[in-house]
Design a protein around this motif. Sequence first.
Motif, short mmCIF file in Angstrom:
data_model
loop_
_atom_site.label_atom_id
_atom_site.label_comp_id
_atom_site.label_asym_id
_atom_site.label_seq_id
_atom_site.Cartn_x
_atom_site.Cartn_y
_atom_site.Cartn_z
N ALA A 89 0.85 -37.02 0.40
CA ALA A 89 0.40 -37.57 -0.87
C ALA A 89 -1.04 -37.69 -0.92
CB ALA A 89 0.84 -38.88 -0.75
N GLY A 90 -1.77 -37.19 0.22
CA GLY A 90 -3.20 -37.35 -0.01
C GLY A 90 -4.02 -37.91 0.88
N PHE A 91 -3.38 -38.94 1.57
CA PHE A 91 -3.94 -39.77 2.66
C PHE A 91 -4.53 -39.12 3.66
CE2 PHE A 91 -1.10 -42.41 -0.01
CZ PHE A 91 -2.04 -43.58 -0.18
N LYS A 92 -5.74 -39.43 4.23
CA LYS A 92 -6.23 -38.96 5.58
C LYS A 92 -5.76 -39.85 6.67
CE LYS A 92 -8.90 -36.52 3.09
NZ LYS A 92 -8.49 -34.79 2.77
N VAL A 93 -4.59 -39.11 7.10
CA VAL A 93 -3.84 -39.73 8.30
C VAL A 93 -4.07 -39.17 9.55
CG1 VAL A 93 -1.73 -40.73 9.18
CG2 VAL A 93 -2.18 -40.53 6.71
N PRO A 94 -4.62 -39.64 10.66
CA PRO A 94 -5.11 -41.15 10.65
C PRO A 94 -6.39 -41.06 10.39
CG PRO A 94 -4.74 -40.27 13.18
CD PRO A 94 -4.22 -39.34 12.03
N TYR A 95 -7.20 -39.91 10.45
CA TYR A 95 -8.62 -39.99 10.52
C TYR A 95 -9.32 -38.66 9.99
CZ TYR A 95 -13.52 -40.53 11.78
OH TYR A 95 -15.12 -40.52 11.68
N ASP A 96 -10.22 -38.60 9.11
CA ASP A 96 -10.78 -37.34 8.44
C ASP A 96 -12.20 -37.28 9.08
OD1 ASP A 96 -11.05 -34.95 7.09
OD2 ASP A 96 -12.47 -36.12 5.36
N LYS A 97 -12.53 -36.37 9.94
CA LYS A 97 -13.94 -36.10 10.49
C LYS A 97 -14.93 -35.92 9.58
CE LYS A 97 -11.68 -34.32 14.84
NZ LYS A 97 -11.58 -33.13 15.60
N GLU A 98 -14.70 -35.12 8.39
CA GLU A 98 -15.68 -34.80 7.64
C GLU A 98 -16.09 -36.09 6.61
OE1 GLU A 98 -14.70 -31.45 5.47
OE2 GLU A 98 -14.58 -30.11 7.25
N SER A 99 -15.26 -36.91 6.07
CA SER A 99 -15.44 -37.60 5.06
C SER A 99 -15.53 -39.22 5.79
CB SER A 99 -14.45 -37.95 4.20
OG SER A 99 -13.15 -38.30 4.74
N GLY A 100 -14.87 -39.24 6.99
CA GLY A 100 -14.99 -40.54 7.56
C GLY A 100 -13.78 -41.22 7.03
N ARG A 101 -13.14 -41.03 6.22
CA ARG A 101 -12.03 -41.68 5.53
C ARG A 101 -10.96 -41.80 6.87
NH1 ARG A 101 -11.95 -38.96 -0.35
NH2 ARG A 101 -14.00 -40.26 -1.14
N LYS A 102 -10.11 -42.91 6.93
CA LYS A 102 -9.19 -42.92 7.81
C LYS A 102 -7.84 -43.90 7.07
CE LYS A 102 -10.88 -46.93 10.52
NZ LYS A 102 -11.01 -47.34 11.79
N THR A 103 -6.77 -43.26 7.51
CA THR A 103 -5.30 -44.34 6.86
C THR A 103 -4.59 -44.70 8.09
OG1 THR A 103 -5.71 -43.39 4.63
CG2 THR A 103 -3.84 -44.44 5.34
N PRO A 104 -4.99 -45.24 9.07
CA PRO A 104 -4.14 -45.74 10.19
C PRO A 104 -2.66 -46.18 9.78
CG PRO A 104 -5.80 -46.84 10.04
CD PRO A 104 -6.22 -46.07 9.35
N ILE A 105 -1.41 -45.56 10.16
CA ILE A 105 -0.24 -46.36 9.78
C ILE A 105 -0.19 -47.64 10.60
CG2 ILE A 105 2.27 -45.68 9.75
CD1 ILE A 105 1.58 -42.87 10.01
N PRO A 106 0.30 -48.44 10.00
CA PRO A 106 0.12 -49.93 10.39
C PRO A 106 1.21 -50.39 11.22
CG PRO A 106 0.89 -50.04 8.03
CD PRO A 106 0.39 -48.54 8.25
N VAL A 107 0.79 -50.96 12.52
CA VAL A 107 2.17 -51.63 13.35
C VAL A 107 2.14 -53.05 12.48
CG1 VAL A 107 2.69 -52.38 15.50
CG2 VAL A 107 1.13 -50.41 15.23
N VAL A 108 3.27 -53.33 12.53
CA VAL A 108 3.88 -54.71 11.62
C VAL A 108 4.38 -55.67 12.85
CG1 VAL A 108 5.44 -55.74 10.39
CG2 VAL A 108 5.02 -53.35 9.82
N VAL A 109 3.36 -56.57 12.82
CA VAL A 109 3.37 -57.66 13.89
C VAL A 109 3.62 -58.86 13.58
CG1 VAL A 109 2.30 -58.31 16.10
CG2 VAL A 109 2.01 -56.16 15.19
N SER A 110 4.59 -59.64 14.40
CA SER A 110 4.88 -61.12 14.17
C SER A 110 4.84 -61.77 15.42
CB SER A 110 6.01 -61.49 13.28
OG SER A 110 6.11 -62.87 13.22
#
Length: 294
Positions: free
Chosen positions: A25-46
């Motif tokens: 879909a175009g997300f930088k997962v988990p981290y893009d070295k060039e742009s610094g953008r990151k989209t870590p997939i979340p852990v759901v915690v309660s």
Amino acid sequence: MELEMRRMQVFFPASLEIQEELLKAGFKVPYDKESGRKTPIPVVVSSREGRRIRRSRLLKAKDFESDGKFAVVPDERALLELEPTDNGFLILRPKPVEYHLEEMGFVSVPPRVWGTWASFSIPFSAYDELVDFLGDFGNDNRNGFYTASRGSGGRIEVYAYKGRSRKDLGIPVFGYSLGLHGLTLADEYLREKAKENEVPEERLRYLKLGLKKRKETKAGLKVGIVWENGKPVEITLKLSTTEPRVKIQGLYGELAGKSRGELTRTDGWYIVVHASDFIAALETVGRAFGGNSY
């Protein structure tokens, strides 16, 4: 029957399937070295006891306090509904009522090669109520059930597994569905990340960020009891998958790991096991340290 959980953690970063869906879909997962953008997939915690974590690891929470370095998330609520069926199955329905999203901290072993990727615990005080509730499915024949344990310090976890080949799995799981759909905080997080990654927001409605068991998925549920300083304190349930293996093309090369299931859009969470397996596993671990004389 509905019980309040003590703790719940679902490690969606363990899924290469979800990672691939976001990458496409175009997300930088988990981290893009060039742009610094990151989209870590979340852990759901309660956590009923609240939680203190590094502020940098907290992705999204409804309420928290922070000193800049650490974040303190207050007590949260999650429920576990147990529904026996007429044909002998037991449907477990985890329900995150209050929760937060975390980034996976550094671990020496990547989550994609873990066996366990979802964990739920309830207070041990519910043990007798659970045994009574499922009493119609129990019997005195627990042949084929074994126990394994691990511990450190004053904490010991003992769990049951069915058949010697299922030591890494526990009892057989016949179906499951867990996902990020319908979680308000996850929706907010992904909208923010879509803007940061310059992904059109309308793409979010087409994403499949849930997982369900495929026919070939080898899945199991570890049913166990956690002991602290000689006393049982919680009943733990851990969803595991070990096969098949999958491969995806990550940002920096091919990644391989254990399949977590087929991508889907989830309405609610559930795990399906045989009720007789569940009660036999529960009673097996209940007797592991000399009976129910707690």
